[in-house]
Design a protein around this motif. Structure first.
Motif, PDB file in Angstrom:
ATOM      1  N   ASP A 117       0.840  -1.196   0.000  1.00 35.38           N
ATOM      2  CA  ASP A 117       0.000   0.000   0.000  1.00 35.38           C
ATOM      3  C   ASP A 117       0.880   1.252   0.000  1.00 35.38           C
ATOM      4  OD1 ASP A 117      -2.264  -1.519   0.070  1.00 35.38           O
ATOM      5  OD2 ASP A 117      -2.738  -1.124   2.176  1.00 35.38           O
ATOM      6  N   ILE A 118       0.378   2.288  -0.603  1.00 33.89           N
ATOM      7  CA  ILE A 118       1.098   3.561  -0.646  1.00 33.89           C
ATOM      8  C   ILE A 118       0.381   4.533   0.277  1.00 33.89           C
ATOM      9  CG2 ILE A 118       1.761   5.521  -2.076  1.00 33.89           C
ATOM     10  CD1 ILE A 118       1.919   3.545  -4.424  1.00 33.89           C
ATOM     11  N   LEU A 119       1.129   5.132   1.174  1.00 36.95           N
ATOM     12  CA  LEU A 119       0.578   6.082   2.132  1.00 36.95           C
ATOM     13  C   LEU A 119       1.123   7.461   1.800  1.00 36.95           C
ATOM     14  CD1 LEU A 119      -1.101   6.412   4.732  1.00 36.95           C
ATOM     15  CD2 LEU A 119       1.020   6.049   6.006  1.00 36.95           C
ATOM     16  N   LEU A 120       0.239   8.378   1.429  1.00 40.87           N
ATOM     17  CA  LEU A 120       0.652   9.743   1.131  1.00 40.87           C
ATOM     18  C   LEU A 120       0.698  10.543   2.424  1.00 40.87           C
ATOM     19  CD1 LEU A 120      -1.559  10.413  -2.019  1.00 40.87           C
ATOM     20  CD2 LEU A 120       0.843   9.772  -1.951  1.00 40.87           C
ATOM     21  N   VAL A 121       1.707  11.367   2.557  1.00 39.34           N
ATOM     22  CA  VAL A 121       1.860  12.165   3.768  1.00 39.34           C
ATOM     23  C   VAL A 121       2.074  13.622   3.398  1.00 39.34           C
ATOM     24  CG1 VAL A 121       2.810  10.265   5.119  1.00 39.34           C
ATOM     25  CG2 VAL A 121       4.352  11.757   3.884  1.00 39.34           C
ATOM     26  N   GLU A 122       1.825  14.479   4.355  1.00 39.75           N
ATOM     27  CA  GLU A 122       2.142  15.885   4.176  1.00 39.75           C
ATOM     28  C   GLU A 122       3.232  16.244   5.165  1.00 39.75           C
ATOM     29  OE1 GLU A 122      -1.158  18.401   5.110  1.00 39.75           O
ATOM     30  OE2 GLU A 122      -1.560  17.383   6.979  1.00 39.75           O
ATOM     31  N   GLY A 123       4.037  17.210   4.835  1.00 43.84           N
ATOM     32  CA  GLY A 123       5.145  17.567   5.702  1.00 43.84           C
ATOM     33  C   GLY A 123       4.961  18.926   6.341  1.00 43.84           C
ATOM     34  N   ASN A 124       5.767  19.186   7.359  1.00 44.33           N
ATOM     35  CA  ASN A 124       5.704  20.465   8.045  1.00 44.33           C
ATOM     36  C   ASN A 124       6.986  21.275   7.863  1.00 44.33           C
ATOM     37  OD1 ASN A 124       7.380  18.897   9.620  1.00 44.33           O
ATOM     38  ND2 ASN A 124       6.523  19.581  11.555  1.00 44.33           N
ATOM     39  N   GLN A 125       7.773  20.911   6.867  1.00 44.03           N
ATOM     40  CA  GLN A 125       9.000  21.647   6.603  1.00 44.03           C
ATOM     41  C   GLN A 125       8.812  22.550   5.387  1.00 44.03           C
ATOM     42  OE1 GLN A 125      11.770  18.429   6.148  1.00 44.03           O
ATOM     43  NE2 GLN A 125      12.322  18.480   8.311  1.00 44.03           N
ATOM     44  N   ARG A 126       9.699  23.534   5.271  1.00 44.14           N
ATOM     45  CA  ARG A 126       9.613  24.474   4.151  1.00 44.14           C
ATOM     46  C   ARG A 126       9.735  23.772   2.806  1.00 44.14           C
ATOM     47  NH1 ARG A 126      13.442  29.085   6.884  1.00 44.14           N
ATOM     48  NH2 ARG A 126      11.834  29.958   8.233  1.00 44.14           N
ATOM     49  N   ILE A 127      10.542  22.729   2.740  1.00 41.34           N
ATOM     50  CA  ILE A 127      10.689  22.005   1.476  1.00 41.34           C
ATOM     51  C   ILE A 127       9.368  21.367   1.070  1.00 41.34           C
ATOM     52  CG2 ILE A 127      11.529  19.852   2.519  1.00 41.34           C
ATOM     53  CD1 ILE A 127      12.696  21.324  -0.828  1.00 41.34           C
ATOM     54  N   SER A 128       8.569  20.938   2.048  1.00 41.16           N
ATOM     55  CA  SER A 128       7.262  20.359   1.750  1.00 41.16           C
ATOM     56  C   SER A 128       6.354  21.394   1.101  1.00 41.16           C
ATOM     57  CB  SER A 128       6.610  19.826   3.022  1.00 41.16           C
ATOM     58  OG  SER A 128       7.387  18.813   3.600  1.00 41.16           O
ATOM     59  N   ALA A 129       6.400  22.612   1.619  1.00 37.10           N
ATOM     60  CA  ALA A 129       5.599  23.691   1.035  1.00 37.10           C
ATOM     61  C   ALA A 129       6.047  23.981  -0.393  1.00 37.10           C
ATOM     62  CB  ALA A 129       5.700  24.950   1.895  1.00 37.10           C
ATOM     63  N   ALA A 130       7.349  23.941  -0.641  1.00 35.97           N
ATOM     64  CA  ALA A 130       7.861  24.174  -1.989  1.00 35.97           C
ATOM     65  C   ALA A 130       7.413  23.064  -2.946  1.00 35.97           C
ATOM     66  CB  ALA A 130       9.393  24.254  -1.960  1.00 35.97           C
ATOM     67  N   ILE A 131       7.451  21.818  -2.491  1.00 36.40           N
ATOM     68  CA  ILE A 131       7.014  20.696  -3.330  1.00 36.40           C
ATOM     69  C   ILE A 131       5.528  20.822  -3.641  1.00 36.40           C
ATOM     70  CG2 ILE A 131       6.643  18.188  -3.361  1.00 36.40           C
ATOM     71  CD1 ILE A 131       9.272  17.971  -1.728  1.00 36.40           C
ATOM     72  N   LYS A 132       4.729  21.162  -2.630  1.00 32.98           N
ATOM     73  CA  LYS A 132       3.282  21.337  -2.848  1.00 32.98           C
ATOM     74  C   LYS A 132       3.018  22.430  -3.877  1.00 32.98           C
ATOM     75  CE  LYS A 132       2.074  20.244   1.883  1.00 32.98           C
ATOM     76  NZ  LYS A 132       1.372  20.727   3.068  1.00 32.98           N
ATOM     77  N   TYR A 133       3.746  23.529  -3.763  1.00 30.88           N
ATOM     78  CA  TYR A 133       3.563  24.650  -4.694  1.00 30.88           C
ATOM     79  C   TYR A 133       3.967  24.252  -6.110  1.00 30.88           C
ATOM     80  CZ  TYR A 133       4.194  29.118  -6.998  1.00 30.88           C
ATOM     81  OH  TYR A 133       4.143  30.159  -7.886  1.00 30.88           O
ATOM     82  N   LEU A 134       5.126  23.645  -6.249  1.00 30.61           N
ATOM     83  CA  LEU A 134       5.629  23.302  -7.582  1.00 30.61           C
ATOM     84  C   LEU A 134       4.812  22.231  -8.273  1.00 30.61           C
ATOM     85  CD1 LEU A 134       9.448  23.344  -6.829  1.00 30.61           C
ATOM     86  CD2 LEU A 134       8.167  25.000  -8.191  1.00 30.61           C
ATOM     87  N   THR A 135       4.263  21.289  -7.503  1.00 31.09           N
ATOM     88  CA  THR A 135       3.484  20.201  -8.090  1.00 31.09           C
ATOM     89  C   THR A 135       1.984  20.489  -8.106  1.00 31.09           C
ATOM     90  OG1 THR A 135       3.307  19.047  -5.977  1.00 31.09           O
ATOM     91  CG2 THR A 135       5.182  18.467  -7.410  1.00 31.09           C
ATOM     92  N   GLN A 136       1.585  21.611  -7.496  1.00 28.25           N
ATOM     93  CA  GLN A 136       0.161  21.960  -7.381  1.00 28.25           C
ATOM     94  C   GLN A 136      -0.627  20.823  -6.736  1.00 28.25           C
ATOM     95  OE1 GLN A 136      -1.187  25.182  -8.423  1.00 28.25           O
ATOM     96  NE2 GLN A 136       0.994  25.439  -8.111  1.00 28.25           N
TER      97      GLN A 136
END
Length: 66
Positions: free
Chosen positions: A43-62
């Motif tokens: 199974d694949i478990l998607l997670v969200e992060g609390n670091q600045r890099i996580s915010a950058a990944i979310k922004y870049l990948t929409q």
């Protein structure tokens, strides 16, 4: 000479992007025990992060996931 400048910039950027954000609120649909009960190998478990890099990944990948 250029090598140590690159390393210095990379180290500072890594340190900056690894810091946690102030506005992070964890969101979980299920309790951890419930997830553990239903997850199976593969199974694949998607997670969200609390670091600045996580915010950058979310922004870049929409995406809402990092």
């Amino acid at each position: 000479m250029i090598g140590w400048i690159k390393k210095l910039i990379a180290d500072r950027l890594t340190r900056f992007l690894s810091k946690t954000t102030n506005r992070y609120e964890p969101f979980s649909v299920f309790a951890t025990k419930t997830l553990h009960k239903h997850l199976q190998p593969g199974d694949i478990l998607l997670v969200e992060g609390n670091q600045r890099i996580s915010a950058a990944i979310k922004y870049l990948t929409q995406s809402t996931w990092s």
